[in-house]
Design a protein around this motif. Structure first.
Motif, PDB file in Angstrom:
ATOM      1  N   ASP A 178      13.043   6.745   8.435  1.00 31.33           N
ATOM      2  CA  ASP A 178      12.182   7.943   8.713  1.00 31.33           C
ATOM      3  C   ASP A 178      10.785   7.899   9.570  1.00 31.33           C
ATOM      4  N   ALA A 179      10.360   6.678   9.203  1.00 32.54           N
ATOM      5  CA  ALA A 179       9.159   6.101  10.013  1.00 32.54           C
ATOM      6  C   ALA A 179       9.121   4.584  10.137  1.00 32.54           C
ATOM      7  N   VAL A 180       8.168   4.244  11.293  1.00 29.11           N
ATOM      8  CA  VAL A 180       8.186   3.046  11.556  1.00 29.11           C
ATOM      9  C   VAL A 180       6.670   2.602  12.010  1.00 29.11           C
ATOM     10  N   ILE A 181       6.043   1.522  11.009  1.00 29.18           N
ATOM     11  CA  ILE A 181       4.903   0.776  11.362  1.00 29.18           C
ATOM     12  C   ILE A 181       4.998  -0.249  12.182  1.00 29.18           C
ATOM     13  N   LEU A 182       4.509  -0.355  13.338  1.00 28.91           N
ATOM     14  CA  LEU A 182       4.990  -1.503  14.318  1.00 28.91           C
ATOM     15  C   LEU A 182       3.814  -2.300  15.020  1.00 28.91           C
ATOM     16  N   ASP A 183       4.166  -3.531  15.023  1.00 29.74           N
ATOM     17  CA  ASP A 183       3.227  -4.224  15.887  1.00 29.74           C
ATOM     18  C   ASP A 183       3.560  -4.420  17.332  1.00 29.74           C
ATOM     19  N   ILE A 184       2.640  -4.918  18.147  1.00 27.57           N
ATOM     20  CA  ILE A 184       3.008  -4.703  19.692  1.00 27.57           C
ATOM     21  C   ILE A 184       3.678  -5.916  20.020  1.00 27.57           C
ATOM     22  N   ARG A 185       2.805  -7.143  19.731  1.00 27.99           N
ATOM     23  CA  ARG A 185       3.182  -8.351  20.147  1.00 27.99           C
ATOM     24  C   ARG A 185       4.050  -9.217  19.322  1.00 27.99           C
ATOM     25  N   ARG A 220      15.415   9.623  17.196  1.00 29.45           N
ATOM     26  CA  ARG A 220      14.675  10.294  18.168  1.00 29.45           C
ATOM     27  C   ARG A 220      13.610  11.026  17.458  1.00 29.45           C
ATOM     28  N   ASP A 221      13.686  11.255  16.002  1.00 33.01           N
ATOM     29  CA  ASP A 221      12.707  11.853  15.445  1.00 33.01           C
ATOM     30  C   ASP A 221      11.959  11.229  14.324  1.00 33.01           C
ATOM     31  N   VAL A 222      12.060   9.748  14.637  1.00 40.37           N
ATOM     32  CA  VAL A 222      11.385   8.838  13.743  1.00 40.37           C
ATOM     33  C   VAL A 222      10.026   8.632  14.108  1.00 40.37           C
ATOM     34  N   ALA A 223       9.263   8.909  13.055  1.00 40.73           N
ATOM     35  CA  ALA A 223       7.666   8.797  13.415  1.00 40.73           C
ATOM     36  C   ALA A 223       7.137   7.359  13.278  1.00 40.73           C
ATOM     37  N   VAL A 224       6.350   7.049  14.397  1.00 40.65           N
ATOM     38  CA  VAL A 224       6.138   5.604  14.651  1.00 40.65           C
ATOM     39  C   VAL A 224       4.622   5.418  14.739  1.00 40.65           C
ATOM     40  N   ALA A 225       4.093   4.647  14.164  1.00 42.15           N
ATOM     41  CA  ALA A 225       2.377   4.170  14.113  1.00 42.15           C
ATOM     42  C   ALA A 225       2.357   2.908  14.642  1.00 42.15           C
ATOM     43  N   ILE A 226       1.257   2.607  15.278  1.00 40.90           N
ATOM     44  CA  ILE A 226       1.087   1.302  15.923  1.00 40.90           C
ATOM     45  C   ILE A 226      -0.114   0.291  15.166  1.00 40.90           C
ATOM     46  N   LEU A 227       0.173  -0.728  14.698  1.00 40.55           N
ATOM     47  CA  LEU A 227      -1.060  -1.525  14.177  1.00 40.55           C
ATOM     48  C   LEU A 227      -1.055  -2.773  15.039  1.00 40.55           C
ATOM     49  N   SER A 228      -2.159  -3.036  15.767  1.00 36.94           N
ATOM     50  CA  SER A 228      -2.237  -4.202  16.689  1.00 36.94           C
ATOM     51  C   SER A 228      -3.553  -4.627  16.851  1.00 36.94           C
ATOM     52  N   GLY A 229      -3.678  -6.014  17.321  1.00 35.13           N
ATOM     53  CA  GLY A 229      -4.969  -6.560  17.437  1.00 35.13           C
ATOM     54  C   GLY A 229      -5.527  -6.722  18.576  1.00 35.13           C
ATOM     55  N   ILE A 260       0.806  -1.149  -0.161  1.00 37.86           N
ATOM     56  CA  ILE A 260      -0.094  -0.024   0.013  1.00 37.86           C
ATOM     57  C   ILE A 260       0.925   1.256   0.057  1.00 37.86           C
ATOM     58  N   ILE A 261       1.918   1.272   0.859  1.00 31.92           N
ATOM     59  CA  ILE A 261       2.863   2.393   1.045  1.00 31.92           C
ATOM     60  C   ILE A 261       3.560   2.808  -0.468  1.00 31.92           C
ATOM     61  N   LYS A 262       3.992   1.678  -0.983  1.00 32.87           N
ATOM     62  CA  LYS A 262       4.632   1.869  -2.357  1.00 32.87           C
ATOM     63  C   LYS A 262       3.834   2.141  -3.250  1.00 32.87           C
ATOM     64  N   SER A 263       2.398   1.963  -3.363  1.00 31.02           N
ATOM     65  CA  SER A 263       1.766   2.409  -4.345  1.00 31.02           C
ATOM     66  C   SER A 263       1.173   3.599  -4.297  1.00 31.02           C
ATOM     67  N   ASP A 322      -7.129   2.613   6.036  1.00 33.07           N
ATOM     68  CA  ASP A 322      -6.540   2.894   7.315  1.00 33.07           C
ATOM     69  C   ASP A 322      -5.092   3.161   7.138  1.00 33.07           C
ATOM     70  N   ILE A 323      -4.252   2.424   6.299  1.00 29.57           N
ATOM     71  CA  ILE A 323      -3.105   2.527   6.142  1.00 29.57           C
ATOM     72  C   ILE A 323      -2.720   3.857   5.159  1.00 29.57           C
ATOM     73  N   MET A 324      -3.419   4.391   4.530  1.00 29.98           N
ATOM     74  CA  MET A 324      -3.202   5.658   3.687  1.00 29.98           C
ATOM     75  C   MET A 324      -3.495   6.729   4.642  1.00 29.98           C
ATOM     76  N   LYS A 325      -4.406   6.697   5.695  1.00 30.15           N
ATOM     77  CA  LYS A 325      -4.359   7.799   6.743  1.00 30.15           C
ATOM     78  C   LYS A 325      -3.312   7.811   7.462  1.00 30.15           C
ATOM     79  N   ILE A 326      -2.508   6.533   7.785  1.00 35.34           N
ATOM     80  CA  ILE A 326      -1.503   6.870   8.579  1.00 35.34           C
ATOM     81  C   ILE A 326      -0.287   7.174   7.812  1.00 35.34           C
ATOM     82  N   TYR A 327      -0.165   6.909   6.560  1.00 32.36           N
ATOM     83  CA  TYR A 327       0.928   7.118   5.866  1.00 32.36           C
ATOM     84  C   TYR A 327       1.080   8.662   5.621  1.00 32.36           C
ATOM     85  N   TYR A 328      -0.266   9.228   5.324  1.00 32.37           N
ATOM     86  CA  TYR A 328      -0.080  10.760   5.351  1.00 32.37           C
ATOM     87  C   TYR A 328       0.003  11.412   6.526  1.00 32.37           C
TER      88      TYR A 328
END
Length: 532
Positions: A48-55, A75-84, A20-23, A111-117
């Motif tokens: 630059d950015a990390v999309i991260l699972d918790i467990r 310290r300036d890396v943007a992080v978003a969480i994807l979790s179940g 999705i991100i590459k597209s 959802d991924i596009m919202k996180i991306y932007y």
């Protein structure tokens, strides 16, 4: 383009997010199946950015965030969480690490596009802030020298409080502290420096030399340097122990003087001011350092003038030099003799400088300059034109900031130029005749000369020559003869070697009583009163 890192232990989720991100913008996407692998990637790549699972196995998402924030470059890396796991405690913990979003699985493309932007907006804002900060730092560095110079001016003008001093000192990263200090003024001798006397690009050379001096001084311990004019650097020395560290400070200055002379052919004069208790009293040390520099008039250039080592100026020998001797030789168009008279006197100062008072020498030189200009004005009546041609404001000449060699060079040029100007003006036949008459009077004042004998010698009639002389000088010939005789008589009276009747005869008066009457008329007192 940005570098994304997707961290999840489920491969199909990683692939889906990466696709999705590459597209969207064809950004670079790296993948990791656990926190340990992700940390190794971050050590090797600029993420630059990390999309991260918790467990996840080995190192979970929360542990990864803790370790990642320890890296300065992350310290300036943007992080978003994807979790179940829809649990408040997880959300609370990850948000404390600066996570910008927390989305539950399963997710949609939207959802991924919202996180991306959201991530891209954060990264753009971060880059914009970084650029603004970098621009601000650059502008600050560009104006820092001006702030530093203003800081020093405020110090020597007593326009700064202790609180403001500490604030500025820290901002400018200076060595100066609230403890005893001394000021040294390092002056480039622009006249005696060989490098600055053989080129038309002196301003550029002077700027470069000033830069070299400041770079050298900036390496000295306990020292800060400030440029205060086009050829003077102020060094503020603030050591832990002034008396103990003074030899090292003097040694640095001596090395600087020698290095500039030997390598760059530049002559330096250094005045060192007195010790003051703290920087708020810096003006006192600065003023005494400036005053110390004046002693180059006695001792010459290329030296250190320490306030505490200057000679006692209270009891000095009286000045024996008479400016009238030089003026007379200039008037007679004997420039080299006039120059030699002055040079001989300056040599006597060089040989025994401790005998003379620096202020007295300054006043004597000022008098000589004034006498020269008065003579020029009388002879040529074009003083303004002459001053303009010299390229120097002679009326504001200040000898307090010149060395004895500079003074000699200045007067050598001035005397020759004045003689040349006067002789050009004397090409007029009438003025030339008066000039020759004055020469005859100076040579024969002690003989029975008068207007008739002088006119005859110059091949003029008595009456015409008398009128010509009066028109040029404002005096009758006999008045001028008496004036010269009385000037010579005053010199003989000062020597106290002769009786009054002898002086009268020596200057051309056959009658002592007549001599006395003429003397009193011109001088205002009798010869006897003048001698006392």
């Amino acid at each position: 383009m940005y570098n994304f890192l997707v961290v999840d232990d489920e491969k199909h989720i990683r692939d889906s997010v990466a696709s999705i991100i590459k597209s969207i913008n064809n950004d670079n996407v790296l993948q990791a199946d656990n926190g340990a692998t992700a940390l190794r990637i971050m050590e090797q790549e600029q993420i630059d950015a990390v999309i991260l699972d918790i467990r996840m196995p080995i190192i979970d998402g929360i542990s990864f965030l803790k370790k990642m924030r320890e890296y300065a470059n992350s310290r300036d890396v943007a992080v978003a969480i994807l979790s179940g796991y829809d649990e408040f405690e997880y959300a609370r913990q990850v948000m404390s690490y600066g996570v910008i979003d927390y989305i539950l699985k399963p997710f949609t493309r939207g959802d991924i596009m919202k996180i991306y932007y959201k991530i891209v907006r954060k990264l753009k804002n971060r880059n914009l802030l970084d650029k603004e900060i970098a621009d601000l730092v650059q502008r600050s560095n560009e104006i820092k020298p001006l702030i530093k110079q203003r800081f020093f001016i405020d110090l020597i003008q007593n326009n700064i409080t202790l609180t403001e001093f500490e604030k500025q000192r820290n901002f400018l990263n200076l060595s100066i502290k609230s403890q005893p200090i001394r000021v040294a003024l390092v002056e480039i001798d622009t006249i005696e420096s060989e490098l600055l006397s053989q080129s038309d690009d002196n301003e550029i050379r002077l700027f470069k030399i000033m830069d070299i001096i400041q770079n050298i001084v900036s390496e000295w311990i306990y020292c800060d340097c400030f440029s205060i004019s086009s050829n003077i650097v102020s060094v503020v020395w603030c050591p832990a122990n002034i008396e103990k560290d003074l030899p090292y400070f003097i040694e640095n200055i001596e090395l600087l003087i020698n290095e500039m002379a030997e390598i760059y052919k530049v002559i330096l004069n250094v005045g060192i001011g007195e010790t003051v208790k703290n920087p708020l009293n810096l003006k006192q040390s600065y003023d005494s350092a400036f005053n110390a520099l004046k002693y180059k008039l006695l001792y010459g250039s290329g030296q250190i003038f320490d306030t505490y080592n200057l000679p006692d100026q209270r009891e000095k020998a009286p000045l024996s030099f008479r400016t009238e001797e030089v003026i007379e030789k200039i008037w007679l168009n004997k420039p080299e003799e006039a120059i030699k008279s002055l040079s001989d006197y300056l040599d006597s100062i060089r040989s025994e400088p401790d005998k003379y008072h620096v202020l007295s020498i300054q006043l004597l030189l000022s008098k000589l300059l004034i006498d020269c200009l008065i003579l020029l004005e009388k002879e040529c009546d074009n003083l303004d034109s002459f001053i303009k041609k010299q390229g120097t404001n002679l009326l504001n000449m200040n000898f307090s900031n010149q060395s004895i060699n500079q003074v000699e060079k200045f007067f050598t040029s001035l005397i020759r130029n004045i003689c040349k100007e006067i002789m050009n003006n004397r090409n007029d036949s009438g003025k030339n005749a008066v000039f020759k008459a004055k020469q005859i009077i100076l040579q024969k004042y002690n003989t029975p000369i008068n207007v008739e004998s002088i006119a005859k010698e110059l091949h003029y009639s008595k009456n015409y020559f008398g009128q010509l002389f009066k028109a040029e000088t404002g005096m009758f010939v006999n008045e001028y003869i008496n004036l010269i005789r009385i000037q010579k008589a005053k010199e003989l009276l000062a020597s106290k070697k002769y009786y009054l009747y002898e002086i009268a005869n020596l200057v051309g008066f056959e009658d002592q009583q007549y001599f006395t009457r003429v003397f009193k008329k011109i001088v205002g007192v009798s010869p006897s009163e003048y001698r006392v």
